[in-house]
Enzyme design. Structure first.
Site, PDB file in Angstrom:
ATOM      1  N   TYR A   1       1.028  -0.674   0.007  1.00 14.24           N
ATOM      2  CA  TYR A   1      -0.365  -0.299  -0.457  1.00 14.24           C
ATOM      3  C   TYR A   1       1.057   1.061  -0.632  1.00 14.24           C
ATOM      4  O   TYR A   1       1.306   1.788   1.092  1.00 14.24           O
ATOM      5  CB  TYR A   1      -0.786   0.628   0.966  1.00 14.24           C
ATOM      6  CG  TYR A   1      -1.868  -0.914   1.352  1.00 14.24           C
ATOM      7  CD1 TYR A   1      -2.457  -1.900  -0.098  1.00 14.24           C
ATOM      8  CD2 TYR A   1      -2.640  -1.003   2.235  1.00 14.24           C
ATOM      9  CE1 TYR A   1      -2.973  -3.007   0.674  1.00 14.24           C
ATOM     10  CE2 TYR A   1      -3.873  -2.531   2.559  1.00 14.24           C
ATOM     11  CZ  TYR A   1      -3.441  -3.644   1.395  1.00 14.24           C
ATOM     12  OH  TYR A   1      -4.374  -4.242   1.524  1.00 14.24           O
TER      13      TYR A   1
ATOM     14  N   LEU B   1     -17.584  -3.138   2.719  1.00 19.98           N
ATOM     15  CA  LEU B   1     -18.156  -2.628   2.393  1.00 19.98           C
ATOM     16  C   LEU B   1     -18.854  -2.416   0.305  1.00 19.98           C
ATOM     17  O   LEU B   1     -19.880  -1.354   0.052  1.00 19.98           O
ATOM     18  CB  LEU B   1     -18.433  -0.671   2.112  1.00 19.98           C
ATOM     19  CG  LEU B   1     -17.907  -0.387   3.735  1.00 19.98           C
ATOM     20  CD1 LEU B   1     -17.092   1.445   3.912  1.00 19.98           C
ATOM     21  CD2 LEU B   1     -19.452  -0.519   4.346  1.00 19.98           C
ATOM     22  N   GLY B   2     -18.656  -3.002  -0.065  1.00 18.81           N
ATOM     23  CA  GLY B   2     -18.910  -3.425  -1.524  1.00 18.81           C
ATOM     24  C   GLY B   2     -20.532  -4.389  -1.844  1.00 18.81           C
ATOM     25  O   GLY B   2     -20.541  -5.404  -0.719  1.00 18.81           O
TER      26      GLY B   2
END
Length: 283
Positions: A64, A211-212
């Protein structure tokens, strides 16, 4: 609003007790955070606010940024609170084109782990996860490398990510697996079988992209909207509440670069769905 105990806790590896709603730091890179002129400082404020709200489980990865998320976590939070669990992952390379390239060579994993120790400013990583199996490297060799690092005392617990049931069982023959991080949410439940194995063996299941909602279709999307309206909540909050109530081993890690969105996510731990709402959402 802070996390509430009613949302439950989970003992990672049987000993690291965390609230089941964590924080995913994939977006904590200091780049273009809501157009803030001082993106790095805003990223640090998000992390500090998360901890102040009671979040005690933060998940990141060396890819990341790459590397930036780990560094910002250390700059914002080190020395870490005693009850804070910081997890990271290794096994993916990032190139200049932004591609995610698997790299499970044992020597590479050892070096990646060493770099994560440095960036996170710690001498032992609470939970170190193999980010994605490398089709060009024997899976057992990759997991064995992490098992050896655990034996050396520089990894507290070993986790896996993006694995099948077969790979999970193979890894469990080598080392105790504390968590599995696979894609799972209301709209994508392809890893249901992996979750079932985790639940049966008290292995934490960390759903990435929690949250998809995916392509629910008009009828299912209408159910989600209806449940959200009935609870005076957002659809994202209902999606998180559904995960929290789906299984006691599920550890959602919603990520955000916005403090208001962070507060909204934390508030989802106060939302209790009825059995009928869970049934409708799970249908």
């Amino acid at each position: 609003m802070t996390l509430r105990n009613a949302s439950g806790t989970f003992d990672i590896g049987g000993e690291l007790t965390v609230h089941r709603l964590g924080f995913g730091a994939m977006r904590i890179t200091g780049d273009d955070v809501l157009g803030d002129p001082d993106d790095v400082q805003n990223a640090k404020r998000v992390l500090q606010t998360a901890v102040n709200l009671g979040v005690d489980f933060i998940d990141t990865a060396d890819s990341y940024g790459p590397g930036t998320s780990e560094r910002l976590i250390a700059e914002a939070l080190a020395p870490y609170p005693e009850d804070l669990v910081v997890a990271t992952k290794g096994g993916l390379l990032r190139n200049r084109d932004g591609d995610w390239l698997t790299h499970g060579d044992p020597d590479y994993l050892r070096n990646a782990h060493l770099c994560s120790l440095d960036r996170l400013r710690t001498d032992c990583i609470d939970l170190y996860q193999y980010h994605r199996p490398d089709p060009d490297v024997d899976f057992e060799r990759s997991v064995t490398a992490l098992a050896e690092l655990k034996d050396e005392g520089v990894i507290g617990h070993v986790g896996l990510s993006n694995v099948s049931v077969e790979q999970l069982e193979t890894a469990r023959d080598i080392v105790e697996i504390a968590t599995v991080q696979n894609r799972y949410n209301l709209g994508n439940r392809e890893n249901e079988a992996v979750l079932d194995v985790c639940e049966s063996n008290e292995i934490g299941f960390i759903p990435w992209f929690p949250l998809g909602a995916g392509d629910l279709g008009d009828e299912k999307a209408a159910v989600l909207t209806d449940v959200a309206d009935a609870n005076d909540a957002s659809e994202y909050q209902v999606a998180l509440a559904w995960l929290l109530q789906r299984s006691p081993v599920v550890l959602p890690i919603p990520g955000t670069s916005s403090i208001p969105h962070l507060r909204e996510n934390v508030a989802a731990s106060h939302l209790e769905l009825t059995d009928e709402e869970m049934r409708r959402l799970g249908a």
